[in-house]
Design an enzyme around this catalytic site. Structure first.
Site, PDB file in Angstrom:
ATOM      1  CG  ASP A 168      -1.791   1.210   1.310  1.00 16.18           C
ATOM      2  OD1 ASP A 168      -2.717   1.314   0.494  1.00 16.18           O
ATOM      3  OD2 ASP A 168      -1.527   2.082   2.169  1.00 16.18           O
TER       4      ASP A 168
ATOM      5  CD  GLU B 159      -2.499   1.748  -3.369  1.00 16.86           C
ATOM      6  OE1 GLU B 159      -3.502   2.458  -3.557  1.00 16.86           O
ATOM      7  OE2 GLU B 159      -1.559   2.080  -2.626  1.00 16.86           O
TER       8      GLU B 159
END
Length: 577
Positions: free
Chosen positions: A252, A294
């Site tokens: 992330d 991501e």
């Protein structure tokens, strides 16, 4: 100690050689690698060996992902195991539960404010539940992906709390500046990620005697990756979960790790080096575990995370948010060529990499992913269109960085018209197109039954919760027996996934050729020789000539294809032999 950490330490040396603690941290990282390798189970090592024979295992035609919040999908981890038959019948082989680690006590940004990287949110279950889930999935031929929130921890995290209490070592885990002047000097080159709800990139913390870097929200403190102790801690987190049985880590906020004055502090070479180093650390212990970057950026800025020009192995997967946004642009404009352009221009060459394709996720559709490919005024118009400006869509506008088109929030079903044959037809056009592109597909919870936006939106601090509803199991159970408003959506989804799984030509690594010379039409050929599948998607309203001579059958419906393709329809064409 062994030399299994050698390649990792070589990657880290240019980043940390001047840091006073580097020699000590080198030894600590090497010990950690050896300890993790010695405790990896024989079952997981066997999975590593099997995947070494198929390095892009995640790109197999039957590998379909499914992303969801555990509590909203199944209540808790025990409930999730009870719902595995539903996912198996759908054709899912990879589960991606969104953050399950223990999060900030109050607002946690959907779980992305992590208070303990090695503990599960108590309401969801325990570490043992994850072990059991992972083992169950492996027994079923399935896999587990989880989030690793790299850029920041929660203010509630023990490291942050120690820093607030005066611990100098833990204070160095974060980016803290001393003066408003220094804040202003950094801010001059930075973007606002959430300009409406969390403007700026720094938060004043009187107990720290300064301003802590908070790229996202004030309760999410950016970690200081220029400190090798932070790298050690976070690699340790990956190794911990890999040895529990996790198969893929979603990294992330990957673009934000390294900060440098005078830059936007996104997508810097040092960040790419860190991702490569994390990969090298996993290779030393759990080489069958994949990394998913991501990086919601322009496509050119994503490529270094997956196939860096240095040739260094990095992430194996990356979100192709450009193709995702382009699919929605094609639906709004009636022209699929933008999708073909992106597919052609972003072909991956390495044997162990693949794009992750998706239509919706827990986040917004960020139109700025197409900057430079679609004119700004056109992106503004498309943003308006999906916010309900005179079309079929029922989405909402979401905050945007300065000069960018506002993003879009909303469930897939609401964005394609909510219900009825026309909405299902648009879903078929998007889903069948996405499933035939080169990559690993990821579905989002509820899309398979046409679940619309949340009905109750009162008091939402973050508009993204519009498309984070509770799974409607009454609707799902009715759809499973052919009843109710979700029946057509579910039947279509199951059919497309089942057909896809039968075609080697739809493997992520199968050859791909794009024909992009007809307005409105997307034509992508997958595979070679007698094993080809021809994706023909007509995003326009008018019928178009089928682009190949001879006799062809639509594999989706197992029926002959005529000389034209109707507007708003899609086929997976195979030769009629």
């Amino acid at each position: 100690m062994t030399d299994r950490s050698g390649s990792l330490l070589e990657l880290l040396e240019p980043l940390y050689h001047d840091h006073p603690a580097w020699l000590e941290e080198r030894r600590a990282i090497a010990r950690m690698i050896d300890d993790a390798a010695s405790t990896r189970s024989s079952i997981l090592r066997a999975i590593d060996a099997e995947r070494a024979r198929q390095p892009a295992w995640f790109g197999a035609p039957d590998m379909i992902g499914y992303s969801f919040y555990v509590d909203r999908f199944a209540g808790d981890l025990a409930g999730l195991r009870d719902r595995l038959p539903w996912l198996e019948q759908l054709g899912v082989r990879l589960l991606h539960p969104l953050p399950m680690t223990r999060s900030q006590a109050e607002d946690s940004d959907g779980g992305f404010a992590v208070a303990d990287y090695r503990a599960i949110e108590p309401a969801l279950g325990s570490l043992e539940d994850i072990r059991v889930l992972a083992a169950d999935l492996h027994h079923r031929g399935m896999a587990l992906a989880i989030d690793c929130v790299l850029n920041h921890s929660a203010r509630d995290h023990a490291w942050a709390q120690a820093a607030l209490a005066g611990d100098k070592e833990k204070r160095a885990y974060y980016r803290i500046v001393d003066s408003e002047g220094e804040v202003a000097a950094w801010e001059a080159d930075l973007d606002d990620i959430f300009p409406d709800t969390a403007p700026g990139n720094f938060t004043h913390e009187p107990r720290l005697g300064g301003w802590v870097w908070t790229s996202f929200y004030p309760f999410q403190w950016d970690l200081n990756w220029s400190n090798p102790a932070v790298f050690r801690e976070m690699l340790g987190v990956l190794l911990f979960w890999a040895n529990i049985g996790v198969d893929i880590f979603r990294l992330d906020s990957a673009p934000y790790l390294w900060k440098r004055r005078g830059t936007a502090s996104r997508n810097l070479p040092e960040t790419h080096a860190l991702v490569a180093a994390l990969r090298a650390g996993l290779d030393a212990v759990a080489p069958g575990v994949a990394l998913l970057a991501e990086a919601i950026e322009r496509t050119a800025d994503i490529l270094p995370y997956i196939e860096p020009v240095t040739g260094t192995r990095a992430a194996q997967l990356a979100y192709h948010n450009g193709v995702m946004a382009a699919l929605w642009v094609a639906l709004a404009t009636g022209d699929g060529r933008i999708v073909g352009d992106l597919v052609r221009d972003t072909a991956l060459l390495w044997p162990d990499t693949a794009w992750l394709h998706y239509l919706r996720c827990h986040d917004d559709i960020i139109w700025s992913a197409l900057n430079g490919q679609v004119k700004p005024d056109e992106l503004d118009r498309i943003s308006d269109f999906y916010a309900g400006a005179g079309g079929f869509a029922d989405g909402r506008r979401f905050q945007a960085r300065s000069g960018a088109a506002p993003s879009t929030v909303g469930m897939l079903a609401s964005l394609v018209g909510t219900e009825g044959p026309a909405a299902v037809g648009r879903y078929r056009l998007l889903l069948a197109t996405m499933l035939a592109l080169p990559g690993m597909p990821m579905l989002y919870m509820g899309d398979e039954i046409g679940l619309p936006n949340r009905a109750d939106t009162s008091g939402l601090k973050d508009a993204r919760w519009l498309h984070r509803p509770w799974m409607d199991w009454d609707r799902a159970d009715a759809a499973a027996v052919g009843n109710g408003p979700g029946a057509d959506w579910l039947a279509l989804t199951r059919r497309l996934i089942a057909v896809r799984s039968r075609f080697p030509a739809l493997d992520a690594k199968a050859l791909t050729a794009v024909q992009n010379d007809t307005v409105g039409l997307l034509v992508v050929e997958r595979g070679t020789g007698g094993e080809t599948v021809l994706l023909v998607a007509n995003f326009g309203d008018a019928a178009q000539a089928f682009p190949r001579a001879g006799d062809w059958i639509d594999a989706i419906d197992d029926r002959p294809i005529g000389v034209t393709i109707a507007g708003g329809t899609v086929v997976w064409a195979v030769r009629d032999v």
